[in-house]
Design a protein around this motif. Structure first.
Motif, short mmCIF file in Angstrom:
data_model
loop_
_atom_site.label_atom_id
_atom_site.label_comp_id
_atom_site.label_asym_id
_atom_site.label_seq_id
_atom_site.Cartn_x
_atom_site.Cartn_y
_atom_site.Cartn_z
N ALA A 285 1.03 -0.96 -0.05
CA ALA A 285 0.09 0.02 -0.03
C ALA A 285 1.08 1.27 -0.04
O ALA A 285 0.78 2.15 -0.72
CB ALA A 285 -0.91 0.07 1.22
N TYR A 286 1.86 1.19 0.81
CA TYR A 286 2.81 2.32 0.84
C TYR A 286 3.56 2.56 -0.48
O TYR A 286 3.61 3.75 -0.93
CB TYR A 286 3.98 2.27 1.95
N ALA A 287 3.97 1.48 -1.18
CA ALA A 287 4.64 1.69 -2.63
C ALA A 287 3.61 2.28 -3.46
O ALA A 287 4.21 2.95 -4.33
CB ALA A 287 5.23 0.33 -3.02
N ALA A 288 2.45 1.70 -3.66
CA ALA A 288 1.28 2.22 -4.58
C ALA A 288 1.07 3.63 -4.19
O ALA A 288 0.87 4.50 -5.15
CB ALA A 288 0.06 1.28 -4.47
N ALA A 289 0.88 4.10 -2.90
CA ALA A 289 0.58 5.42 -2.51
C ALA A 289 1.79 6.38 -2.87
O ALA A 289 1.37 7.57 -3.34
CB ALA A 289 0.06 5.47 -1.15
N PHE A 290 2.86 5.98 -2.46
CA PHE A 290 4.09 6.81 -2.73
C PHE A 290 4.45 6.99 -4.24
O PHE A 290 4.53 7.90 -4.76
CB PHE A 290 5.09 6.55 -1.82
#
Length: 338
Positions: A285-290
Motif C-alpha cells: 500500500a505504501y509503495a502504491a501510494a508513494f
C-alpha cells in the motif's frame, strides 16, 4: 471525504479567467444575486529562464531536472500571508529583497527538490517577455488535496501587480445559482468559466467510494480463498496432529496440557502468517501510494488490530475444532486410528 472539505468554510463556486478590468463588474453581478464573495486570487503566467546562472536550454541539455519542470508555464501568485494549506519549512516568509534587488520568492517543497533549488539560490523567470530576478527566500510545504488555490512559486506583494494576469474568484452561491444568474454571467462575461465545487466534491466522493467498494469486494474474495486454503491445510494435516497427540498421551500428558500445546502452536504459526501478510500489505500500500498515486499513506491502527485478532481467533478456533475429537481419546484408540 471530499464533499466535507470546504474552501475557507463554505465557498462552493469557482470563477476563473476573470480579467482585472472585469473584476469589479463581476463582483457587482454576484452581489446583485446575493452571492457572497470569499476571495480573489491573481494568476500570473511565467516561465523559468535560468537557474543559478544556468540558462534553461543548458539545464535541459544537462538533464539536471525533470523536463516538465523546465519547459512548463507556471501560474504563480503574489501574497504576504500563508494559506491554510501551506506551511513554511525553511527560510522566512515574507522576506525582503536581496542586495542585488532579487525578489524574495517562496518555492514549494517538491518543485524545489526537482529544480535543485535551496535557500538563497538565484533564478529568473520570464513574465511575458520581462525578466525578473529572484532568490529562494523560503520553502513551503503545500497540501495539494485541499480545494484551495495552491502554487509552486509565491511572490511578495508589490512586484507582479502590473504584470499581465487573470483572476480566480471563490464565492458561496448555495441555492442562489439560478438559471437567471448563469444567463447573466454568460451574457456579460462570456470569457469567464464557472465550476461548481460542491458538485465536483460530490463527484470525487462517488468515484472514491466506488473504488473503495471494488477494493473491498476483492478483499472479501481473497479472504474467502484464504479461508478455503486454511480449511484444506487443517484437514490435510489431521493425521500428523493425531500422531503428535498420541505421543503426548503415551508420555503421560494430560488433556489440558495437550490442548495448551496445540493452542500455543496454532497461535504462534497464525501470528507468523498474520504479521507477514500485514507487513506485505502495508508495504504494498505504501509503495502504491508513494510511487504511483503520489499521496500520503494513512493507516488505521484499529483496523490492523481488528484484522490481527480476527484472523488469529479464526485460525486457532478452526484448528482446535478440527482436532477436538482426538484430545479425549485414549492412547490405544489413537494408535488404532493412526
Amino acid at each position: 471525504s471530499f464533499a466535507q472539505e470546504r474552501y475557507r468554510g463554505s465557498a462552493d463556486t469557482l470563477l476563473f479567467d476573470v480579467q482585472p478590468d472585469q473584476q469589479q463588474a463581476l463582483e457587482r453581478l454576484l452581489s446583485s444575486y446575493n452571492i457572497s464573495l470569499f476571495e480573489t486570487v491573481p494568476l500570473v503566467p511565467m516561465r523559468i529562464k535560468s537557474l543559478n546562472g544556468v540558462d534553461i536550454a543548458e539545464a535541459r541539455r544537462r538533464g539536471q531536472s525533470p523536463e516538465w519542470t523546465l519547459v512548463r508555464e507556471y501560474r504563480s501568485t503574489y501574497q504576504n500571508a500563508l494559506r491554510r494549506s501551506e506551511e513554511i519549512i525553511a527560510g522566512r516568509f515574507p522576506a525582503e529583497r536581496a542586495g542585488d534587488s532579487a525578489v524574495a520568492v517562496s518555492v514549494e517543497e517538491k518543485i524545489a527538490q526537482d529544480l535543485r533549488l535551496q535557500l538563497g539560490d538565484r533564478f529568473s523567470v520570464d513574465v511575458q517577455g520581462f525578466e525578473i530576478m529572484a532568490y529562494v527566500a523560503s520553502i513551503r510545504r503545500v497540501n495539494w488535496f485541499r480545494f484551495e488555490p495552491n502554487f509552486f512559486f509565491v511572490f511578495p506583494e508589490g512586484v507582479l501587480e502590473q504584470a499581465p494576469q487573470s483572476r480566480i474568484i471563490f464565492a458561496a452561491a448555495g441555492e442562489k445559482k439560478s438559471a437567471a444568474f448563469y444567463a447573466a454571467l454568460a451574457a456579460e462575461f462570456p470569457n469567464v468559466s464557472l465550476i461548481d465545487l460542491e458538485l465536483a466534491r460530490k463527484t470525487l466522493d462517488k468515484v472514491v467510494a466506488a473504488a473503495v467498494s471494488v477494493v473491498r469486494v476483492f478483499s472479501l474474495f481473497v479472504i474467502a480463498v484464504a479461508g478455503v486454503i486454511l480449511i484444506t491445510a487443517v484437514v490435510s494435516t489431521r493425521l500428523a496432529r493425531l500422531n503428535e497427540v498420541l505421543l503426548f498421551k503415551i508420555f503421560g500428558a494430560r488433556r489440558t496440557t495437550v490442548v495448551l500445546i496445540a493452542l500455543y502452536e496454532h497461535a504462534f504459526l497464525a501470528l507468523i502468517g498474520i504479521f507477514s501478510g500485514l507487513l506485505f500489505a502495508v508495504l504494498s500500500a505504501y509503495a502504491a501510494a508513494f510511487w504511483y498515486l503520489k499521496v500520503p499513506l494513512v493507516l488505521d491502527p484499529g483496523s490492523l488490530v481488528r484484522t490481527l485478532l480476527g484472523v488469529l481467533a479464526a485460525t486457532v478456533c478452526l484448528s482446535l475444532a478440527a482436532s477436538i475429537g482426538t484430545y479425549n481419546r485414549s492412547p490405544s484408540a489413537l494408535l488404532r486410528c493412526s
